[in-house]
Design a protein around this motif. Structure first.
Motif, short mmCIF file in Angstrom:
data_model
loop_
_atom_site.label_atom_id
_atom_site.label_comp_id
_atom_site.label_asym_id
_atom_site.label_seq_id
_atom_site.Cartn_x
_atom_site.Cartn_y
_atom_site.Cartn_z
N ILE A 277 0.84 -1.21 0.00
CA ILE A 277 0.00 0.00 0.00
C ILE A 277 0.87 1.26 0.00
N THR A 281 0.83 4.52 -2.50
CA THR A 281 0.44 5.84 -2.02
C THR A 281 1.64 6.77 -1.80
N ALA A 285 1.91 3.24 5.67
CA ALA A 285 0.59 2.60 5.67
C ALA A 285 0.49 1.63 6.84
N GLU A 340 -9.90 -3.89 -1.99
CA GLU A 340 -8.60 -3.23 -2.11
C GLU A 340 -8.74 -1.73 -2.38
N GLU A 343 -8.96 -0.05 0.97
CA GLU A 343 -7.70 -0.18 1.72
C GLU A 343 -6.63 0.73 1.15
N LEU A 344 -6.55 0.85 -0.16
CA LEU A 344 -5.55 1.72 -0.77
C LEU A 344 -5.89 3.19 -0.57
N GLY A 348 -4.53 1.73 4.28
CA GLY A 348 -4.57 0.54 5.13
C GLY A 348 -5.21 0.76 6.48
N ILE A 576 -3.67 3.94 -7.95
CA ILE A 576 -4.53 2.90 -7.38
C ILE A 576 -5.19 2.08 -8.48
#
Length: 591
Positions: A277, A281, A285, A340, A343-344, A348, A576
Motif C-alpha cells: 500500500i 500511495t 501505511a 482493495e 484499503e488503498l 490501510g 490505485i
C-alpha cells in the motif's frame, strides 16, 4: 397438443398418385411427428423473436437452447389456439353449401402442398433469421469492445429444433399420463367421463408440483449443497494461512483457518500488505484488517456474527479510520477490487468484515437462500452497529456498507428505508443489484419524472445516485448530502434487469432509449424476452469490463465519491487504478 387431420379424402376427391414425392414426404412427416401446423407457425414466430438481440452476446449453443425453449412455448400456444378455434369458432360458422361442396371436392394433394409450403416457409424463415442474428451478435460485441462470438448459426437452428422435439415428446408423454389417469378414474372409481379428464389433469399437475417442491427440489438443493460444500473445503494453492494478527484465520484468530471456507480463506490471505500500500500511495501505511466468519466457524448465524464482532474487537478494528460491513454473495465471495480500493484509498487504516451464509453460488442461492442472505445481512450489520454506536462520536470509524449482486440484496435487508440508511451509516455502495431488491425497486419506481430507468435520478440526487460510468456519479449536480448512497448498474447487466414481469409486460428500460452498450434493435416480446434475459444471467460476467456484471473499473470512482479522503488526488487515483488492474489480472490467473 392436437395432431393434424389425416383423414381419408372424401368420395369423388382427386387423389395424387401414390408415388407423388410431395404427398409421400408430407405423409412421412405426419406419421412420425404428428405436427400441428398452427403450432408450427406460432413456434416459428417465437423462434424468430428469440433470435433478436438480448443484453449480452450469445454463441450458437446458448442461442439454440433459448430459441428451442421459446419455440416450444410457441408451439403449445399455437396448439391451444387451434383447439379453441375448432371448439368455439368452427361450430358457430355457417358455410354456404356451394362452398362446402367445392371444398369437399378439392384434390387432396393441394392440402398436402399447403402443409409442405408451411414447413418450407418456417425453415426458410428460421435460417434467414439466424443469419440476421449473426449480424446482431457482432453488433453487440462491437459495442462492448469484444471479439466476435461464434456465428455458426446454422447449428442454432438444428439445436433449437432438437430442443423443440425433446420438449414436445415430454409434453406428449405427460398427455398420455393424463389420459391413463382419466381412464383409471373412469373404470375403477366410476368417475363420469366428462369429469375424469379434467380431474386427471388436476391430479397430474398437483402430483408434479408436490413431487417437485417436496422431493425433487429438496433433493436437488441437498445434492447441490453437498457438492458445493465439498468445493467450500477446497483451498487454493495461492491462499496461504496469514500470520499477521490483523487477519482472521491467523494463529491468534478466534475464527480457525480451516473453517473460513474457500472464498473466506482467499479473502483473508490476499489482502495488500502495508508495504504494498505504501508503495502505491508513497506514504506510510498500516496493515489492513480483514475479518471473516465462515459457515463452519460457528454454529448458526447469530454465533457467526457474534464471532465476527469478537474478531473486530480482537484486531482493534473499531480504532481504525474506516470500517466496512460487507454482505457476500452465495458462496461467501467478496470482490477483491472493492476491498482493495478502500484499503488503498485510506492507507490501510481500514477494517473489513464479512460472513458466509451459503455454500451455493448466487444463482442457486437466489432460489433457495435469498431469505438467508437478508437475515445474515441484517444480523451482521445490527451487531456491528450496536458495538460501533457505543463508542464516543468523535472516536468512531467511518461506517460504510457494501454488497454486490445478491450481496446487495442481503445488505439492503439491514435497513427499513432511506431514513434508516441515513441514520445508521456513513456511506453505502451497492453494485449490480438484482431487480428484486426492495429498496432499489422503490427508489427506481419513484425516480424523478423524465429520467430513464437505466440511470434514474432520485430526489435530485441529494442522497441516492445511480451510475453506469464515473461521470454519472456527478449527476445531477455537486449538491450531494452525506451519507452518500450509490448504486452501480450497467444497461447491459441481466442481473439488474431480469424479472418475472418480463413475461407479459414491457419494462421502461425497453420502452426508453437503449443504453450505450445495448443493441438498438433489442425489443420486448412477450415470454421471449423473459427467457432471453434469463439465458444472459449465467454469462453476466463473461463480457469485457464496464459491461454486463463487470464493474471493476467503476468501483474505485464510486468509493471515492462516497468517502473520499482529504489526500485523495487524481494522481493517487491513477496509481490505485493501475494497482487494481494488475491485482485483478493476477487473481484471475491464480484463482
Amino acid at each position: 397438443m392436437t395432431t393434424s387431420e389425416t383423414s381419408s379424402a372424401p368420395t369423388g376427391a382427386t387423389v395424387a398418385p401414390a408415388d407423388n414425392p410431395l404427398l409421400r414426404g408430407v405423409h412421412l412427416v405426419e406419421r412420425f411427428f404428428h405436427p400441428n401446423y398452427t403450432g408450427l407457425l406460432v413456434a416459428t414466430m417465437l423462434f424468430g423473436w428469440s433470435l433478436t438481440p438480448s443484453l449480452l452476446p450469445r454463441d450458437w449453443f446458448f442461442q439454440g437452447l433459448i430459441s428451442g425453449i421459446n419455440a416450444t412455448i410457441g408451439y403449445g400456444l399455437g396448439c391451444g389456439l387451434a383447439w379453441a378455434w375448432r371448439r368455439w369458432v368452427v361450430p358457430r360458422v355457417t358455410v354456404p353449401e356451394q362452398i362446402a361442396a367445392r371444398w369437399a371436392r378439392r384434390p387432396r394433394w393441394t392440402l398436402m402442398a399447403v402443409k409442405a409450403l408451411i414447413v418450407v416457409a418456417c425453415v426458410v424463415f428460421a435460417v434467414l433469421m439466424s443469419i440476421q442474428s449473426g449480424r446482431w451478435q457482432r453488433e453487440i460485441t462491437d459495442l462492448m469492445g469484444m471479439a466476435p462470438v461464434s456465428d455458426s448459426y446454422a447449428r442454432t437452428v438444428l439445436l433449437g429444433a432438437a430442443v423443440v422435439g425433446l420438449l414436445i415428446w415430454i409434453a406428449r408423454a405427460v398427455r398420455k399420463l393424463v389420459r391413463a389417469v382419466a381412464r383409471g378414474l373412469n373404470q375403477w372409481i366410476r368417475v363420469p367421463a366428462s369429469f375424469a379428464r379434467p380431474l386427471g389433469v388436476l391430479i397430474v399437475v398437483i402430483g408434479a408440483v408436490l413431487l417437485f417442491n417436496g422431493v425433487l427440489a429438496k433433493a436437488f438443493f441437498t445434492v447441490a449443497n453437498s457438492a458445493f460444500s465439498a468445493r467450500n473445503s477446497h483451498t487454493s494453492a495461492h491462499a496461504i494461512q496469514p500470520t499477521l494478527p490483523e487477519r482472521s484465520g491467523s494463529p491468534g484468530s478466534l475464527a480457525a483457518w480451516e473453517t473460513l471456507g474457500s472464498e473466506g480463506r482467499w479473502f483473508v490471505s490476499n489482502a495488500p500488505t502495508a508495504l504494498a500500500i505504501s508503495q502505491v500511495t508513497g506514504k506510510p501505511a498500516r496493515e489492513p484488517i480483514r475479518v471473516y466468519a465462515g459457515l463452519e466457524s460457528a454454529d448458526g448465524f447469530e454465533a457467526q456474527t457474534d464471532l465476527a464482532v469478537a474478531e473486530l474487537e480482537r484486531t482493534k478494528a473499531f480504532e481504525r479510520k474506516v470500517l466496512v460491513v460487507i454482505s457476500t454473495t452465495g458462496t461467501g465471495w467478496v470482490d477483491s477490487t472493492s476491498a482493495e480500493s478502500v484499503e488503498l484509498m485510506f492507507g490501510g487504516d481500514t477494517a473489513l468484515v464479512a460472513t458466509q451464509y451459503s455454500y451455493l453460488p448466487s444463482a442457486l442461492s437466489f432460489l433457495s437462500d435469498r431469505d438467508k442472505s437478508m437475515s445474515m445481512g441484517r444480523m451482521l450489520f445490527d451487531k456491528v452497529y450496536e458495538r460501533w454506536s457505543t463508542l464516543p462520536e468523535n472516536a468512531r470509524p467511518k461506517l460504510l456498507v457494501y454488497g454486490e449482486s445478491l450481496g446487495s440484496q442481503g445488505s439492503e435487508g439491514a435497513f427499513s428505508g432511506l431514513a434508516d440508511i441515513r441514520n445508521r451509516t456513513d456511506g453505502v455502495l451497492w453494485v449490480g443489484p438484482p431487480n428484486s431488491n426492495r429498496l432499489w425497486s422503490e427508489f427506481v419506481a419513484r425516480r424523478d419524472p423524465g429520467t430513464d430507468e437505466i440511470t434514474p435520478i432520485f430526489a435530485d440526487g441529494l442522497s441516492v445516485r445511480f451510475a453506469a460510468s464515473a461521470d454519472q456519479l456527478a449527476r445531477p449536480s455537486d449538491k450531494w448530502t452525506d451519507p452518500r448512497i450509490v448504486y452501480l448498474q450497467h444497461a447491459s447487466d441481466p442481473v439488474v434487469w431480469w424479472s418475472p414481469d418480463l413475461l407479459f409486460s414491457r419494462p421502461d428500460w425497453l420502452a426508453e432509449k437503449r443504453g450505450p452498450d445495448v443493441s438498438p434493435a433489442m425489443s420486448w416480446y412477450p415470454i421471449v424476452t423473459f427467457w432471453q434475459v434469463a439465458a444472459d444471467l449465467p454469462r453476466a460476467q463473461s463480457v469485457s469490463n464496464g459491461h454486463g456484471h463487470n464493474y471493476g473499473n467503476l468501483v474505485p470512482d464510486a468509493w471515492a465519491a462516497i468517502a473520499r479522503p482529504p489526500d485523495y488526488t487524481p494522481e493517487l487515483a491513477q496509481r490505485i487504478r493501475l494497482f487494481l488492474e494488475e491485482s485483478a489480472a493476477t487473481e484471475h490467473q491464480l484463482k
